[in-house]
Design an enzyme around this catalytic site. Structure first.
Site, PDB file in Angstrom:
ATOM      1  CG  ASP A 132       3.656   1.917  -5.115  1.00 12.81           C
ATOM      2  OD1 ASP A 132       3.004   2.453  -4.206  1.00 12.81           O
ATOM      3  OD2 ASP A 132       3.129   1.622  -6.209  1.00 12.81           O
ATOM      4  CG  HIS A 173       1.820   5.114  -6.350  1.00 11.02           C
ATOM      5  ND1 HIS A 173       1.579   3.923  -6.761  1.00 11.02           N
ATOM      6  CD2 HIS A 173       0.992   5.986  -6.930  1.00 11.02           C
ATOM      7  CE1 HIS A 173       0.697   4.128  -7.696  1.00 11.02           C
ATOM      8  NE2 HIS A 173       0.232   5.161  -7.726  1.00 11.02           N
ATOM      9  CB  SER A 187      -1.613   4.886 -10.416  1.00  8.40           C
ATOM     10  OG  SER A 187      -2.193   5.279  -9.165  1.00  8.40           O
TER      11      SER A 187
END
Lengths: 369, 369
Positions: free
Chosen positions: A312, A345, A152
């Protein structure tokens, strides 16, 4: 998961007396970085892996603090015999500037006013975070990084490191990240920020001095972010339309569904542990992130590994593929894996079996090459 | 788009003296419904199409009010020579109870207190909205509906009508809707509600008496909803990472990106036209919507048409397909079309060429059969 824990760890601090020159042309001075290390730096100093955390993470990636039963956020990934094997590698995890977990951020004392910075903290970018980390690595007298890795926002830092200091970075592993924040990514961040800024107790950022917090606004921001961290499928599996009491309650403010209850719980828990101003600054830094042009021009020896997860939708496979395609334009060395996962995610924090094996074998390959 | 406008229209009101018995076991009394009609009811009274609006819509589906240059929300779909052809059909569009556009809702006077209901308004469901509409249709002395049609929450009403009054409904067109709200759908609604409830000016719903509104909270709810109405692709096309001033501004509260600016504009515009309490009640009604069990048991002569849009991720094709599959279990008559569109959930309000042709030919088929 195989391997042991690194055990008890301590948080270290590096403080620079040199000002940090920011992309905005402002300076941050003095600045500190909280960091942890696991494993041993070898004599050649060529076994360093620099780990980056995501939006709300900290330098505490592995092991335990003496007074806290909760392990670090990547405990399953870092340790003796684990994918990031502390028997072989010297792992450094650095907290980002702007954070509320020990590095200089809006909660820190502004030397000019002797009060917390609050909204006088300068706007920072991912490149600034990386510049600060570079000072830490210099301080540790490390010249080369065997690997930089993160998921991320951590993946953005891993990418930015390879762009800012290509000679220093042997390999870069970019997980569930993006080369640029999309308008949808920015839109979600914006709504989180507006919720915080609109909170009656925000007091233009000076809530800390008034011993209060914009708890409702920060909780809303976190609740919203949580939806984007999960997949529709994982929400269906986890909650479906399950009711909290078994009945529809028919009260406007009632919490009928488990999913509502979960979101409130996540929001409230976050308010206890995270600073609203940090949330504003870090999401703003993310929004500015766009390295597509630099990527197109990059010609480097750094070896890249991109990892994405099928479900995701915050930083999708398409976004990882964009990085891959840009890197390949100049024939850079890049591998890419999309991992099947229904956990959205958050997969980068949850999927250890497959992800771990991919990391291990990539690192093994780099070591041999 | 072919066809003309229906021209100047008026808003009508139906008021029932009979109490409306709600699913919650409470009663709403008296209650009114705002509605509009276009075209002419034929002698056989068999040319009626009942149109339903979405969350923030009104009875004003077509034509113009004398003092307002803006046409109704489905102007391109309803009119002489248009897909819902007022030369042939008698179109009725009914505002939902709970709304702030003329029907009884939280802004209405509570007969018990002689003050606006605010949070004393009873929690309603989609079935209650449909029960109220049934009273209107009875009042108009209509026994059969040639077609019921709507998108989003309007599609849920079209589905609920076919379930509640199967003998009355010849055909039902359900666009961009769902048989049940998913946990992700509920989660987005919940965050919108929390934003409103957390607004300092919400005053436990009694803001109307205090001549103020929870503008920030309602704007946040709308901004968030807007993201779910667009697709990632349409946001990329519409905004990309375009900057408002051409430069990064590096101020924490600055509006750097066009997408931020757009969201704020949408939020502010909505606050001017919509009531926060209505938003709370209508989203709550949506969350309760789950007709999967009733659908599984439905055996009816009603002919169904389901329409979904490829890039709609709020009520996706998968959700329309669930309705189709449930209806087919009992061999009900059901057609289904997925329309290619990159405009997300909003497609049902934007895509007229393809959608219009599909509606026309479906209605033509019903007429002949």
């Amino acid at each position: 998961m195989n391997g042991n824990s690194v055990g008890i760890v301590v948080r270290n601090f590096f403080t620079s007396d040199e000002p940090l020159k920011l992309i905005s042309q402002l300076e941050l001075s003095p600045f500190s970085i909280a960091y942890e290390t696991y494993g041993t730096l070898n004599e050649e100093k060529n076994n360093v892996i620099l780990v980056f955390h995501a939006l709300s993470g900290s330098a505490h990636a592995a092991g335990f603090y003496p007074t806290d039963p909760n392990p670090g956020w990547w405990e399953d990934m870092i340790g003796p015999g684990k994918p990031l094997d502390t028997n072989r590698y010297f792992i450094v995890c650095s907290n980002i500037i702007g954070s509320c977990y020990g590095s200089t951020g809006p909660e820190s004392l502004n030397p000019k006013t002797q009060k917390p910075y609050a909204l006088d903290f300068p706007v920072i970018t991912v490149k600034d975070m990386v510049r600060a980390q570079k000072k830490l690595i210099d301080f540790l007298d490390i010249k080369k990084l065997f690997c930089v890795i993160g998921g991320s926002l951590g993946g953005m830092q891993a990418l930015e490191w390879a762009l800012s200091y290509p000679e220093m970075v042997e390999s870069s592993i970019i997980i569930a990240a993006t080369a640029k924040m999309t308008p949808q990514n920015i839109a979600f961040n914006e709504i989180g920020r507006v919720a915080i800024l609109s909170d009656f107790l925000f007091s233009n950022g000076n809530y800390q001095l008034q011993n209060q917090k914009p708890a409702k606004g920060l909780a809303i921001a976190r609740m919203l972010a949580h939806i984007t961290y999960l997949s529709e499928q994982s929400m269906n599996n986890k909650f479906g339309r399950e009711l909290k009491t078994g009945n529809y309650l028919f009260g406007l403010k009632d919490i009928d569904f488990q999913v509502q209850s979960y979101l409130h719980y996540q929001g409230d828990k976050f308010v206890e542990r995270f600073d609203a101003n940090s949330y504003l600054y870090i999401t703003k830094a993310m929004d500015y992130f766009d390295v597509t042009k630099e990527l197109l021009e990059l010609k480097t020896k750094t070896k890249f590994l991109l990892i994405s997860f099928t479900s995701d939708w915050l930083f999708s496979t398409r976004q990882s593929m964009e990085i891959v395609n840009l890197l390949r334009k100049n024939n850079n060395h890049v591998s890419f894996t999309e991992i099947e996962s229904d956990q959205g995610h958050d997969s980068f924090l949850l999927n250890f079996e497959v992800q771990g094996e991919i990391l291990s074998s990539f690192l093994e390959g780099i070591k041999k090459s």
